[in-house]
Design a protein around this motif. Structure first.
Motif, PDB file in Angstrom:
ATOM      1  N   VAL A   1      11.479 -53.608  41.726  1.00 21.25           N
ATOM      2  CA  VAL A   1      11.322 -52.773  40.539  1.00 21.25           C
ATOM      3  C   VAL A   1      10.512 -51.542  40.922  1.00 21.25           C
ATOM      4  CG1 VAL A   1      10.285 -52.688  38.233  1.00 21.25           C
ATOM      5  CG2 VAL A   1      11.461 -54.764  39.009  1.00 21.25           C
ATOM      6  N   THR A   2      10.901 -50.384  40.385  1.00 19.24           N
ATOM      7  CA  THR A   2      10.149 -49.156  40.628  1.00 19.24           C
ATOM      8  C   THR A   2       8.698 -49.345  40.199  1.00 19.24           C
ATOM      9  OG1 THR A   2      12.131 -47.837  40.198  1.00 19.24           O
ATOM     10  CG2 THR A   2      10.028 -46.681  40.130  1.00 19.24           C
ATOM     11  N   SER A   3       7.777 -48.892  41.027  1.00 17.26           N
ATOM     12  CA  SER A   3       6.374 -49.003  40.642  1.00 17.26           C
ATOM     13  C   SER A   3       6.044 -47.957  39.577  1.00 17.26           C
ATOM     14  CB  SER A   3       5.466 -48.798  41.854  1.00 17.26           C
ATOM     15  OG  SER A   3       5.396 -47.434  42.199  1.00 17.26           O
ATOM     16  N   PRO A   4       5.151 -48.272  38.651  1.00 17.84           N
ATOM     17  CA  PRO A   4       4.758 -47.286  37.638  1.00 17.84           C
ATOM     18  C   PRO A   4       4.236 -45.992  38.250  1.00 17.84           C
ATOM     19  CG  PRO A   4       3.946 -49.462  37.048  1.00 17.84           C
ATOM     20  CD  PRO A   4       4.494 -49.572  38.439  1.00 17.84           C
ATOM     21  N   LEU A   5       3.446 -46.100  39.315  1.00 15.28           N
ATOM     22  CA  LEU A   5       2.896 -44.892  39.950  1.00 15.28           C
ATOM     23  C   LEU A   5       4.018 -44.016  40.495  1.00 15.28           C
ATOM     24  CD1 LEU A   5      -0.264 -46.242  41.853  1.00 15.28           C
ATOM     25  CD2 LEU A   5      -0.188 -44.822  39.789  1.00 15.28           C
ATOM     26  N   ALA A   6       5.021 -44.636  41.116  1.00 16.94           N
ATOM     27  CA  ALA A   6       6.136 -43.860  41.664  1.00 16.94           C
ATOM     28  C   ALA A   6       6.932 -43.195  40.543  1.00 16.94           C
ATOM     29  CB  ALA A   6       7.040 -44.762  42.491  1.00 16.94           C
ATOM     30  N   ALA A   7       7.153 -43.921  39.450  1.00 13.29           N
ATOM     31  CA  ALA A   7       7.908 -43.357  38.325  1.00 13.29           C
ATOM     32  C   ALA A   7       7.190 -42.147  37.737  1.00 13.29           C
ATOM     33  CB  ALA A   7       8.113 -44.425  37.252  1.00 13.29           C
ATOM     34  N   LEU A   8       5.892 -42.284  37.524  1.00 11.19           N
ATOM     35  CA  LEU A   8       5.128 -41.180  36.939  1.00 11.19           C
ATOM     36  C   LEU A   8       4.996 -40.010  37.909  1.00 11.19           C
ATOM     37  CD1 LEU A   8       2.332 -43.185  35.095  1.00 11.19           C
ATOM     38  CD2 LEU A   8       4.367 -42.117  34.093  1.00 11.19           C
ATOM     39  N   ALA A   9       4.909 -40.303  39.203  1.00 10.60           N
ATOM     40  CA  ALA A   9       4.811 -39.238  40.202  1.00 10.60           C
ATOM     41  C   ALA A   9       6.102 -38.422  40.248  1.00 10.60           C
ATOM     42  CB  ALA A   9       4.505 -39.829  41.572  1.00 10.60           C
ATOM     43  N   THR A  10       7.240 -39.093  40.136  1.00 12.32           N
ATOM     44  CA  THR A  10       8.527 -38.393  40.119  1.00 12.32           C
ATOM     45  C   THR A  10       8.615 -37.463  38.912  1.00 12.32           C
ATOM     46  OG1 THR A  10       9.712 -40.117  41.336  1.00 12.32           O
ATOM     47  CG2 THR A  10      11.022 -38.711  39.883  1.00 12.32           C
ATOM     48  N   ILE A  11       8.212 -37.969  37.759  1.00  9.29           N
ATOM     49  CA  ILE A  11       8.241 -37.144  36.548  1.00  9.29           C
ATOM     50  C   ILE A  11       7.313 -35.938  36.706  1.00  9.29           C
ATOM     51  CG2 ILE A  11       7.640 -37.098  34.099  1.00  9.29           C
ATOM     52  CD1 ILE A  11       8.534 -40.068  33.990  1.00  9.29           C
ATOM     53  N   ASP A  12       6.111 -36.170  37.215  1.00 14.58           N
ATOM     54  CA  ASP A  12       5.147 -35.078  37.340  1.00 14.58           C
ATOM     55  C   ASP A  12       5.609 -34.042  38.357  1.00 14.58           C
ATOM     56  OD1 ASP A  12       2.516 -33.990  36.561  1.00 14.58           O
ATOM     57  OD2 ASP A  12       2.033 -34.302  38.678  1.00 14.58           O
ATOM     58  N   ALA A  13       6.222 -34.489  39.454  1.00 14.00           N
ATOM     59  CA  ALA A  13       6.711 -33.544  40.462  1.00 14.00           C
ATOM     60  C   ALA A  13       7.800 -32.655  39.885  1.00 14.00           C
ATOM     61  CB  ALA A  13       7.234 -34.306  41.677  1.00 14.00           C
ATOM     62  N   HIS A  14       8.693 -33.241  39.106  1.00 10.21           N
ATOM     63  CA  HIS A  14       9.747 -32.437  38.474  1.00 10.21           C
ATOM     64  C   HIS A  14       9.154 -31.488  37.428  1.00 10.21           C
ATOM     65  CE1 HIS A  14      12.598 -35.308  40.291  1.00 10.21           C
ATOM     66  NE2 HIS A  14      13.534 -34.410  40.039  1.00 10.21           N
ATOM     67  N   ARG A  15       8.193 -31.978  36.655  1.00 13.34           N
ATOM     68  CA  ARG A  15       7.580 -31.132  35.621  1.00 13.34           C
ATOM     69  C   ARG A  15       6.942 -29.897  36.246  1.00 13.34           C
ATOM     70  NH1 ARG A  15       2.777 -30.066  33.885  1.00 13.34           N
ATOM     71  NH2 ARG A  15       1.837 -31.626  35.277  1.00 13.34           N
ATOM     72  N   GLN A  16       6.163 -30.115  37.300  1.00 14.37           N
ATOM     73  CA  GLN A  16       5.504 -28.988  37.944  1.00 14.37           C
ATOM     74  C   GLN A  16       6.513 -28.008  38.529  1.00 14.37           C
ATOM     75  OE1 GLN A  16       2.136 -29.794  40.514  1.00 14.37           O
ATOM     76  NE2 GLN A  16       1.809 -31.809  39.574  1.00 14.37           N
ATOM     77  N   ALA A  17       7.567 -28.532  39.124  1.00 13.80           N
ATOM     78  CA  ALA A  17       8.578 -27.659  39.734  1.00 13.80           C
ATOM     79  C   ALA A  17       9.351 -26.872  38.676  1.00 13.80           C
ATOM     80  CB  ALA A  17       9.532 -28.494  40.587  1.00 13.80           C
ATOM     81  N   PHE A  18       9.680 -27.517  37.560  1.00 17.24           N
ATOM     82  CA  PHE A  18      10.354 -26.809  36.465  1.00 17.24           C
ATOM     83  C   PHE A  18       9.471 -25.670  35.958  1.00 17.24           C
ATOM     84  CE2 PHE A  18      13.564 -29.934  36.502  1.00 17.24           C
ATOM     85  CZ  PHE A  18      14.529 -29.662  35.550  1.00 17.24           C
ATOM     86  N   MET A  19       8.181 -25.964  35.756  1.00 20.24           N
ATOM     87  CA  MET A  19       7.275 -24.949  35.237  1.00 20.24           C
ATOM     88  C   MET A  19       7.142 -23.788  36.236  1.00 20.24           C
ATOM     89  SD  MET A  19       6.497 -26.005  32.282  1.00 20.24           S
ATOM     90  CE  MET A  19       6.343 -27.482  31.272  1.00 20.24           C
ATOM     91  N   ALA A  20       7.010 -24.099  37.508  1.00 19.76           N
ATOM     92  CA  ALA A  20       6.859 -23.061  38.527  1.00 19.76           C
ATOM     93  C   ALA A  20       8.097 -22.182  38.616  1.00 19.76           C
ATOM     94  CB  ALA A  20       6.570 -23.700  39.882  1.00 19.76           C
ATOM     95  N   ALA A  21       9.258 -22.746  38.273  1.00 23.77           N
ATOM     96  CA  ALA A  21      10.511 -21.996  38.335  1.00 23.77           C
ATOM     97  C   ALA A  21      10.815 -21.251  37.043  1.00 23.77           C
ATOM     98  CB  ALA A  21      11.661 -22.953  38.661  1.00 23.77           C
ATOM     99  N   GLY A  22       9.900 -21.293  36.083  1.00 26.79           N
ATOM    100  CA  GLY A  22      10.134 -20.620  34.815  1.00 26.79           C
ATOM    101  C   GLY A  22      11.106 -21.346  33.907  1.00 26.79           C
ATOM    102  N   LEU A  23      11.191 -22.663  34.081  1.00 29.86           N
ATOM    103  CA  LEU A  23      12.138 -23.466  33.305  1.00 29.86           C
ATOM    104  C   LEU A  23      11.419 -24.360  32.298  1.00 29.86           C
ATOM    105  CD1 LEU A  23      14.578 -24.527  36.195  1.00 29.86           C
ATOM    106  CD2 LEU A  23      14.986 -22.806  34.424  1.00 29.86           C
ATOM    107  N   SER A  24      10.376 -23.825  31.676  1.00 28.62           N
ATOM    108  CA  SER A  24       9.608 -24.638  30.726  1.00 28.62           C
ATOM    109  C   SER A  24      10.461 -25.062  29.535  1.00 28.62           C
ATOM    110  CB  SER A  24       8.373 -23.880  30.248  1.00 28.62           C
ATOM    111  OG  SER A  24       8.737 -22.639  29.659  1.00 28.62           O
ATOM    112  N   ALA A  25      11.345 -24.182  29.070  1.00 30.13           N
ATOM    113  CA  ALA A  25      12.213 -24.534  27.942  1.00 30.13           C
ATOM    114  C   ALA A  25      13.168 -25.663  28.336  1.00 30.13           C
ATOM    115  CB  ALA A  25      12.999 -23.311  27.468  1.00 30.13           C
ATOM    116  N   ALA A  26      13.667 -25.608  29.559  1.00 28.11           N
ATOM    117  CA  ALA A  26      14.548 -26.678  30.048  1.00 28.11           C
ATOM    118  C   ALA A  26      13.784 -27.992  30.160  1.00 28.11           C
ATOM    119  CB  ALA A  26      15.154 -26.296  31.392  1.00 28.11           C
TER     120      ALA A  26
END
Length: 424
Positions: free
Chosen positions: A189-214
């Motif tokens: 089973v995916t570990s909670p830390l890994a799941a949250l880290a994946t979400i946070d990495a995508h969030r930061q990358a979306f924001m850095a790319a100017g994709l906050s609305a997306a």
């Protein structure tokens, strides 16, 4: 609001609701799903196409995204289902069909594909760049996966100009499109830390790319809750093993989990998945496997009641064509003789589904249906070979027509998903 996003909002408000994501391009499966939704007055139906099924090069269905939209809407019109209540999704959209190419070329193809999906009217997009291309390290580092996903999101947003923008699914902790290639011996089973880290990495990358609305429209992440199947076995969902993972998403605004490979799970397991926030339930091979069961049963009935020279011999035709053209199963099945014959027909990965469009197979299927329409099977034989459809017939939910009987068998699987996705 996108109906899927609205459902996620209701789920986050504490309602144990989910949605069945029907990943199939077979017209009988699609019609069965639409008729099932009409019967149950469902608000919407979610159909998804994978990058291998449908892409700008045609995929194994021969359809580009715009063709798949017309295909589904054509069935909806025939059934009398309002096309506005259909949500189309793209699954595993990324470079997977072109991993034999260097990453730059494969990603160019993926960008074109994602834009074509969105332009055609697909409203749910799973960004999946987890696979290594020619020259890439194996496995691909997560930072590179995220960077490529953001590139696809940017293309999707551009393609959505002047139309309703899509919702997104991120995360990739699932087998490659098409299913696992080997037997399952253990599943983590995916570990909670890994799941949250994946979400946070995508969030930061979306924001850095100017994709906050997306990012506001990223509604789910794909994780492994401990469900899978191989050729002949199913790993059933065990809530205690996934408890920490389930709890982890509760504090993430606007997001739930998407569960892949939920095919063949029990009704109770499906309900538990939805309750535990794995509320988008992907099913594909499980539906075409049920269809294959129905067609094999109808073929057996044909051999019981039709004189031999006029029998359709659908099963024999399918096996013959699969052996003549092994490209869709040779990487999956490694046996010989009887074991191979069993795998070709009965593997839960259901590689048969790739062969239904074959002209010789379709000719045999039409022949079979013509035989059974001119000589409908009696209840007694239906009870032997298709008891689920026979019960539907006696309940008034099906007719004796072979198409109706086939859809009744598929609908029994959809019943389990419907039960799981609705509050009680």
């Amino acid at each position: 609001m996108n109906p899927v996003q609205d459902l996620v909002t209701r789920h986050k408000q504490g309602h144990a609701v989910g949605v069945t994501s029907i990943c199939s391009a077979h017209p009988i499966v699609i019609e069965a799903a639409l008729r099932h939704a009409l019967k149950h007055a469902d608000a919407f139906v979610l159909f998804e196409a994978t990058c291998n099924q449908v892409n700008q090069d045609g995929g194994y269905t021969g359809m580009a995204p715009v063709d798949f939209v017309a295909f589904v809407r054509g069935i909806a019109e025939r059934v009398g289902f309002d096309a506005a209540r259909i949500v189309l999704g793209g699954d595993h959209l990324g470079p997977n069909p072109w991993t034999h190419l260097p990453a730059a070329a494969a990603m160019e193809k993926a960008v074109t594909m994602v834009a074509a999906y969105v332009a055609a009217g697909f409203r749910k997009i799973h960004l999946d760049c987890s696979m290594s291309c020619a020259g890439d390290p194996v496995p691909l580092p997560e930072a590179e996966i995220v960077e490529r996903a953001v590139r696809l999101a940017r293309a999707a947003e551009a393609a959505a100009a002047n139309k309703e923008p899509p919702v997104y699914v991120i995360g990739t902790e699932v087998p490659v499109p098409g299913g696992a290639t080997e037997s399952i011996e253990g599943l983590a089973v995916t570990s909670p830390l890994a799941a949250l880290a994946t979400i946070d990495a995508h969030r930061q990358a979306f924001m850095a790319a100017g994709l906050s609305a997306a990012w506001e429209r990223v509604i789910a992440s794909v994780v492994q809750p401990g469900v899978e199947f191989d050729h002949h076995n199913v790993i059933d969902y065990g809530p205690p093993k996934a408890r920490a993972l389930s709890d982890a998403i509760a504090a993430v605004p606007g997001m739930i989990y998407e569960a892949h490979s939920t095919d063949y799970q029990t009704r109770d397991a499906l309900r538990a998945l939805v309750t535990d926030h794995f509320a988008i339930l992907k099913v594909g091979p499980g539906l075409t496997f049920a269809l294959r069961e129905a067609l094999w049963a109808l073929d057996a009935i044909d051999q019981e009641i039709t004189v031999e020279p006029r029998q359709a011999r659908l099963r024999d035709t399918v096996l013959e064509r699969m052996r003549e053209h092994p490209k869709y199963w040779e990487k999956y099945y490694h046996g010989n003789g009887k074991p191979l014959t069993v795998d070709l027909q009965y593997s839960l990965s259901d590689r048969v589904r790739y062969y239904w469009p074959d002209p010789e197979i379709e000719k045999a299927r039409v022949h079979l249906f013509d035989n059974l329409r001119s000589n409908p099977p009696p209840l007694s034989i239906l009870s032997q070979y298709l008891p689920t459809a026979q019960r539907a017939l006696r309940d008034g939910a099906a007719s004796r027509d072979p198409l109706s009987l086939s859809m009744a068998h598929v609908s029994a699987v959809l019943d389990d998903y419907h039960h799981a996705c609705h509050t009680h």
